[in-house]
Scaffold this active site. Structure first.
Site, PDB file in Angstrom:
ATOM      1  N   ARG A  16      21.550  14.696  -7.405  1.00 58.56           N
ATOM      2  CA  ARG A  16      22.195  15.960  -7.044  1.00 58.56           C
ATOM      3  C   ARG A  16      21.605  17.077  -7.900  1.00 58.56           C
ATOM      4  NH1 ARG A  16      28.152  15.074  -9.878  1.00 58.56           N
ATOM      5  NH2 ARG A  16      27.372  15.254 -12.013  1.00 58.56           N
ATOM      6  N   ASP A  37      18.710   7.687 -10.300  1.00 60.31           N
ATOM      7  CA  ASP A  37      19.837   8.308 -10.993  1.00 60.31           C
ATOM      8  C   ASP A  37      20.829   7.232 -11.388  1.00 60.31           C
ATOM      9  OD1 ASP A  37      21.576  10.273 -12.091  1.00 60.31           O
ATOM     10  OD2 ASP A  37      21.002  11.685 -10.527  1.00 60.31           O
ATOM     11  N   ILE A  38      21.742   7.623 -12.235  1.00 57.29           N
ATOM     12  CA  ILE A  38      22.777   6.730 -12.733  1.00 57.29           C
ATOM     13  C   ILE A  38      23.871   6.562 -11.678  1.00 57.29           C
ATOM     14  CG2 ILE A  38      24.228   8.519 -13.769  1.00 57.29           C
ATOM     15  CD1 ILE A  38      24.480   6.721 -16.251  1.00 57.29           C
ATOM     16  N   ASN A 102      13.650  14.516 -15.195  1.00 64.20           N
ATOM     17  CA  ASN A 102      14.648  15.575 -15.090  1.00 64.20           C
ATOM     18  C   ASN A 102      16.035  15.170 -15.574  1.00 64.20           C
ATOM     19  OD1 ASN A 102      15.950  18.068 -13.656  1.00 64.20           O
ATOM     20  ND2 ASN A 102      16.946  16.280 -12.745  1.00 64.20           N
ATOM     21  N   SER A 154      14.424  23.358 -21.399  1.00 72.14           N
ATOM     22  CA  SER A 154      15.449  24.380 -21.193  1.00 72.14           C
ATOM     23  C   SER A 154      15.045  25.612 -21.985  1.00 72.14           C
ATOM     24  CB  SER A 154      16.803  23.859 -21.694  1.00 72.14           C
ATOM     25  OG  SER A 154      17.765  24.891 -21.795  1.00 72.14           O
ATOM     26  N   TYR A 167      22.383  19.459 -27.732  1.00 71.81           N
ATOM     27  CA  TYR A 167      21.644  19.781 -26.519  1.00 71.81           C
ATOM     28  C   TYR A 167      20.375  20.569 -26.865  1.00 71.81           C
ATOM     29  CZ  TYR A 167      20.732  21.440 -21.762  1.00 71.81           C
ATOM     30  OH  TYR A 167      20.141  21.719 -20.549  1.00 71.81           O
ATOM     31  N   ASP A 201      22.582  26.899 -11.275  1.00 72.79           N
ATOM     32  CA  ASP A 201      23.888  26.624 -10.672  1.00 72.79           C
ATOM     33  C   ASP A 201      23.932  25.197 -10.150  1.00 72.79           C
ATOM     34  OD1 ASP A 201      26.410  26.905  -9.670  1.00 72.79           O
ATOM     35  OD2 ASP A 201      25.915  28.485  -8.224  1.00 72.79           O
ATOM     36  N   THR A 202      24.351  24.272 -11.011  1.00 74.52           N
ATOM     37  CA  THR A 202      24.435  22.845 -10.690  1.00 74.52           C
ATOM     38  C   THR A 202      25.757  22.295 -11.214  1.00 74.52           C
ATOM     39  OG1 THR A 202      23.480  22.070 -12.787  1.00 74.52           O
ATOM     40  CG2 THR A 202      21.920  22.680 -11.025  1.00 74.52           C
TER      41      THR A 202
END
Length: 285
Positions: A16, A37-38, A102, A154, A167, A201-202
């Site tokens: 996602r 993905d997990i 990612n 980032s 982070y 926007d996630t």
């Protein structure tokens, strides 16, 4: 568009958000996809992490573009799981030309109040997970003397993040890893770069604690997020970025059009890092 026709891309965190955008954008550019993905909750992460149903939606979106996809649940905290997915991808497609590492998670707390598990989970996924993914594909790319690796860092790879030191540390680490790997893999004609998203926007930013942070008070809402996001960059009227914006940059880095680009950190942040900044909490003399 077909900048990646004939190529195969491995994308982690693909279920996602930004990862799905990477998978779909790469497919639109002509690539077949191995999507990972997990399928579990990371205990210290304060929002829902991905599930297998999310990954199925990504697979359907790629297939709708008439591209092949191998979608598998695996945790980037497991080298064995990643090795198994890479082996299966090579069996299915015969090659892996692109890695978009990612997968990432976020949480927040003052560093002196943070427990070790919270720190470890972010570093294990965001930094060590990236290293594991690179380690899994590098021998194949070195053997073929061809490949492009794109890591997700980032804007916090360039500056601190008060309330999320773990982070920021992980994303600084990704840039150090990227630059070191570019030096090691360059002689084998394998390129390594990073995309450095700003406010995207996630699901990672759509949860109450982040809304509170954006609002500057408890009880923050999505409307508060949208209002604060308008101040994040320098492009007029631009708030939270759609994840496809970052995916477009990664697709270019993955393509032969960027054949001479390696060891680079590309900020996709609507100009956030260009802002002069200010002290948000000055102390009286």
């Amino acid at each position: 568009m077909s900048r990646l026709a004939g190529k195969v891309a491995l994308v982690t965190g693909a279920a996602r958000g930004q990862g799905r955008a990477h998978a779909v954008t790469l497919a639109r550019e002509g690539a077949d996809v191995v999507a990972v993905d997990i399928d579990a909750q990371v205990a210290t992460v304060p929002y829902d992490t991905a599930r297998e149903d999310d990954l199925r939606e990504t697979a359907a979106a790629v297939e709708a573009l008439d591209r092949r996809i191998l979608a598998r649940t695996a945790d980037v905290r497991s080298s064995a799981a990643l090795a198994e997915v890479v082996a299966e991808g090579l069996d299915a497609f015969g090659q892996i030309d692109v890695l978009v590492a990612n997968a990432g998670v976020f949480s927040q707390a003052p560093f002196w109040e943070m427990d070790e598990q919270t720190w470890d989970d972010v570093l294990d996924v965001n930094l060590k997970g990236v290293w594991r993914c690179m380690k899994a594909v590098a021998p194949h790319m070195v053997g073929r003397r061809s490949g492009s690796i794109v890591l997700t860092s980032s804007v916090n790879g360039f500056r601190g993040n008060p309330g999320a030191a773990h982070y920021a540390a992980s994303k600084h680490g990704v840039l150090g890893l990227m630059r070191s790997a570019a030096l090691e893999l360059g002689p084998h004609r394998v390129r390594v770069n990073a995309v450095c998203p700003g406010l995207v926007d996630t699901p990672m930013v759509n949860w109450p604690g982040l809304y509170d942070r954006m609002a500057g008070r408890p009880g923050g809402t999505r409307a508060d997020f949208e209002a604060a996001a308008l101040h994040y960059g320098i492009l007029g009227g631009q708030g939270g970025l759609p994840p496809e914006t970052v995916a477009d940059a990664a697709a270019w880095l993955a393509s032969d059009g960027a054949w001479a680009v390696t060891g680079q950190a590309i900020a996709v942040d609507a100009g956030h890092l260009a802002l002069p900044g200010f002290n948000p909490a000055p102390l009286a003399p």
